[in-house]
Structure formats: C-alpha cells, structure tokens
Design an enzyme around this catalytic site. Structure first.
Site, PDB file in Angstrom:
ATOM      1  N   GLU A 107     -11.633  -6.622   5.241  1.00  0.00           N
ATOM      2  CA  GLU A 107     -11.524  -7.056   3.844  1.00  0.00           C
ATOM      3  C   GLU A 107     -10.421  -8.103   3.691  1.00  0.00           C
ATOM      4  O   GLU A 107      -9.248  -7.747   3.537  1.00  0.00           O
ATOM      5  CB  GLU A 107     -11.187  -5.861   2.943  1.00  0.00           C
ATOM      6  CG  GLU A 107     -12.221  -4.761   2.959  1.00  0.00           C
ATOM      7  CD  GLU A 107     -12.158  -3.951   1.670  1.00  0.00           C
ATOM      8  OE1 GLU A 107     -13.165  -3.928   0.958  1.00  0.00           O
ATOM      9  OE2 GLU A 107     -11.095  -3.370   1.364  1.00  0.00           O
ATOM     10  N   ASN A 131     -16.389   1.593  -3.536  1.00  0.00           N
ATOM     11  CA  ASN A 131     -15.018   2.009  -3.834  1.00  0.00           C
ATOM     12  C   ASN A 131     -14.814   1.893  -5.342  1.00  0.00           C
ATOM     13  O   ASN A 131     -14.657   0.789  -5.867  1.00  0.00           O
ATOM     14  CB  ASN A 131     -14.043   1.090  -3.078  1.00  0.00           C
ATOM     15  CG  ASN A 131     -12.597   1.391  -3.411  1.00  0.00           C
ATOM     16  OD1 ASN A 131     -12.284   2.397  -4.053  1.00  0.00           O
ATOM     17  ND2 ASN A 131     -11.708   0.518  -2.978  1.00  0.00           N
ATOM     18  N   HIS A 180      -6.642   0.655   2.612  1.00  0.00           N
ATOM     19  CA  HIS A 180      -7.079  -0.380   1.672  1.00  0.00           C
ATOM     20  C   HIS A 180      -5.883  -1.266   1.343  1.00  0.00           C
ATOM     21  O   HIS A 180      -4.755  -0.784   1.235  1.00  0.00           O
ATOM     22  CB  HIS A 180      -7.651   0.266   0.405  1.00  0.00           C
ATOM     23  CG  HIS A 180      -8.364  -0.724  -0.462  1.00  0.00           C
ATOM     24  ND1 HIS A 180      -7.689  -1.601  -1.278  1.00  0.00           N
ATOM     25  CD2 HIS A 180      -9.684  -1.010  -0.609  1.00  0.00           C
ATOM     26  CE1 HIS A 180      -8.579  -2.376  -1.890  1.00  0.00           C
ATOM     27  NE2 HIS A 180      -9.792  -2.036  -1.503  1.00  0.00           N
ATOM     28  N   GLU A 218      -4.849  -2.471  -1.307  1.00  0.00           N
ATOM     29  CA  GLU A 218      -4.082  -2.065  -2.503  1.00  0.00           C
ATOM     30  C   GLU A 218      -3.105  -0.949  -2.154  1.00  0.00           C
ATOM     31  O   GLU A 218      -2.006  -0.876  -2.689  1.00  0.00           O
ATOM     32  CB  GLU A 218      -5.061  -1.640  -3.615  1.00  0.00           C
ATOM     33  CG  GLU A 218      -5.775  -2.857  -4.201  1.00  0.00           C
ATOM     34  CD  GLU A 218      -7.171  -2.585  -4.748  1.00  0.00           C
ATOM     35  OE1 GLU A 218      -7.499  -1.413  -5.015  1.00  0.00           O
ATOM     36  OE2 GLU A 218      -7.930  -3.558  -4.902  1.00  0.00           O
ATOM     37  N   LYS A 270     -12.344   2.767  -7.022  1.00  0.00           N
ATOM     38  CA  LYS A 270     -10.914   2.591  -7.352  1.00  0.00           C
ATOM     39  C   LYS A 270     -10.545   3.529  -8.511  1.00  0.00           C
ATOM     40  O   LYS A 270     -11.116   4.606  -8.620  1.00  0.00           O
ATOM     41  CB  LYS A 270     -10.617   1.123  -7.666  1.00  0.00           C
ATOM     42  CG  LYS A 270     -11.164   0.168  -6.609  1.00  0.00           C
ATOM     43  CD  LYS A 270     -10.563  -1.194  -6.691  1.00  0.00           C
ATOM     44  CE  LYS A 270     -11.271  -2.111  -5.708  1.00  0.00           C
ATOM     45  NZ  LYS A 270     -10.619  -3.378  -5.540  1.00  0.00           N
ATOM     46  N   SER A 326     -15.544  -9.060  -2.849  1.00  0.00           N
ATOM     47  CA  SER A 326     -16.432  -9.722  -3.818  1.00  0.00           C
ATOM     48  C   SER A 326     -17.884  -9.820  -3.343  1.00  0.00           C
ATOM     49  O   SER A 326     -18.583 -10.786  -3.663  1.00  0.00           O
ATOM     50  CB  SER A 326     -15.896 -11.109  -4.194  1.00  0.00           C
ATOM     51  OG  SER A 326     -14.622 -10.984  -4.814  1.00  0.00           O
ATOM     52  N   GLY A 368     -11.752  -8.532  -5.225  1.00  0.00           N
ATOM     53  CA  GLY A 368     -11.654  -8.557  -6.682  1.00  0.00           C
ATOM     54  C   GLY A 368     -11.409  -9.941  -7.256  1.00  0.00           C
ATOM     55  O   GLY A 368     -11.079 -10.083  -8.434  1.00  0.00           O
TER      56      GLY A 368
END
Ligand code: PEP
Length: 253
Positions: free
Chosen positions: A170, A9, A98, A100, A11, A216, A176
C-alpha cells in the site's frame, strides 16, 4: 495457485446499523451474483466482529478479519484486544502494519514482528501492510525501503509460518487520496517483493504468497490492477464501505 483476496478495511467507520446493512448487502450480492474464485474478507471495527460474523455465517468465500491486535498475549492492557480473543470470536484474519497505525500509533517494524507472531500463534492470518511515503517514492528508494519492512517484520518467521502470511502493498501516497498507483507501478513493486521473498524462503513459497494492492482501488481501476500477474487482489478502504463497489471490485479478476 495462490489465493485471490479482496479485503475491505472499514477503518473507524460504520455504526451498528450501518455495518449490519453493509454486511447483509455484501453477503447477498456475493451469493446472488455467484462471485467466484476470490475470497472476500471483511475487516470491521472490533465491536462489529460478533454481529458481522453472525451475518456471514458459514458463507463459503467470505472471511472475517480485524484491523489490529495486541502484541501481548493477555492481561492488564486496558483497551487492547489480543489475537487469542479475536480467534475465539471466529476471526480468521488480522490487518497488521497499516500505514495509519505506523504513523498515528508509532508502530515500528519490530513491534509488528511481535504482533505477526501473536497472530500466527493464535491461528490468525496476518494481512501485513507495507508501503512507502511520497517522499521515499520521489527519492526513488521505494523498493529497498519496502523490502526492509518485510525483512524486519517477517523474515524471522519459519518458512511454515511465513507461508501463512498475506502481504498488502500500500503506497502511502495512494491511500485515501484518490491517486492510485498505476497498474505497472503496482506490478513492479509486487514482483520486487515476490523476488525478495524468494531470496529468503525460496521460489515455491514466494509463488504461493498472495500479494494484495491497496490505495484508492475502485471498480474503475481494479480490472487493470488485477490483470497484472503479481497482483493477487486488493486491500480496499473507501470503496469497501459501498456494497456495490466492493462486490464489483471482487468481480474484477
Ligand atoms: C486502506 O486503508 O488500506 C486503503 C487502501 O484505503 P483506500 O482504498 O481508501 O485508499
């Protein structure tokens, strides 16, 4: 046997030149090092879709995905990109849900259910993300919380459609942050999700559903994560922007 997948990904990263360089390196390493038994999926920002597709060409084992699609089929929705448009550019996968997008763009389980249907109706494989916040993990309610995300967004699908979906677990606290879930924590949740899928769609479909871990993951921890029986690969953020790291993760099975 279910498919092993390592999806990157990107991003909102990579200029045109950077994306071309990264893709060429990944494609070349994948071929030169004869990486086997795993499907790579590159998920760049929208403008990269066409040029990245050209670089991937017909390389077996490398697929192309987007990071989002609209819940609408077509029309006056400025700034949106439909599943149909993506499919027409040769896109095969789309990341949906996701954390985010859930957090910054307020995407709900209900909206995601519509997006998943749009993706499937246009022949795209949804990579459906789910996962709990640190607060929920600390409270110990992560398992019902994440199961509920699946129930609300996916369990309305026919068995045939559900069997085309890839799940990415996730935990938000691991995305991250450099703080990976332990392999045991990942396995525990993947198994719980597989059992949840089995309770709705039966053992065969559950056994054939690829469940990826994201948060991560890197070349240093991928081997241990991927050694777990219910971890079928990874959704990789930061480490997917470095060709060497991404390929080393793909070689960690
Ligand atoms: C992600 O964004 O899906 C992700 C897993 O990111 P990272 O690998 O950087 O934690």
């Amino acid at each position: 046997m279910r498919k092993k997948i390592v999806a990157g990904n990107w991003k909102m990263n990579m200029t045109f030149d950077e994306g071309q360089k990264l893709t060429s390196e990944i494609v070349n390493m994948f071929k030169d090092e004869a990486v086997k038994d795993v499907t790579l999926v590159l998920n760049p920002p929208f403008p990269h879709i066409h040029p990245v597709k050209k670089l991937i060409g017909d390389t077996p084992g490398i697929g192309l995905g987007a990071q989002n699609c609209s819940d609408k089929e077509s029309g006056a929705f400025t700034g949106e990109v439909s599943a149909k448009i993506l499919a027409s550019f040769g896109v095969q996968y789309v990341i949906l849900g996701h954390s985010e997008r859930r957090e910054y763009f307020k995407e709900s389980n209900e909206l995601l259910a519509v997006k998943v249907k749009q993706a499937l109706a246009n022949g795209l494989t949804p990579i459906f993300c789910c996962g709990e916040s640190l607060e929920i993990r600390t409270a110990g309610t992560h398992e019902p919380n994440v199961k509920f995300q699946l129930t609300q967004s996916l369990f309305d699908l026919s068995p045939e459609d559900f069997s085309k979906v890839v799940i990415a677990y996730e935990p938000i606290w691991a995305i991250g942050t450099g703080k990976t879930a332990s392999a045991d924590q990942a396995q525990e949740m993947h198994l719980a999700l597989r059992r949840h899928i089995s309770s709705k769609y039966g053992k065969e479909i559950a056994e054939n559903t690829s469940i990826l871990y994201g948060g991560s993951a890197n070349p240093g921890n991928a081997k241990e994560l991927f050694s777990k029986p219910d971890v079928d690969g990874g959704l990789i953020g930061g480490a997917s922007l470095k060709s060497r790291d991404f390929i080393d993760i793909a070689k960690s099975f």
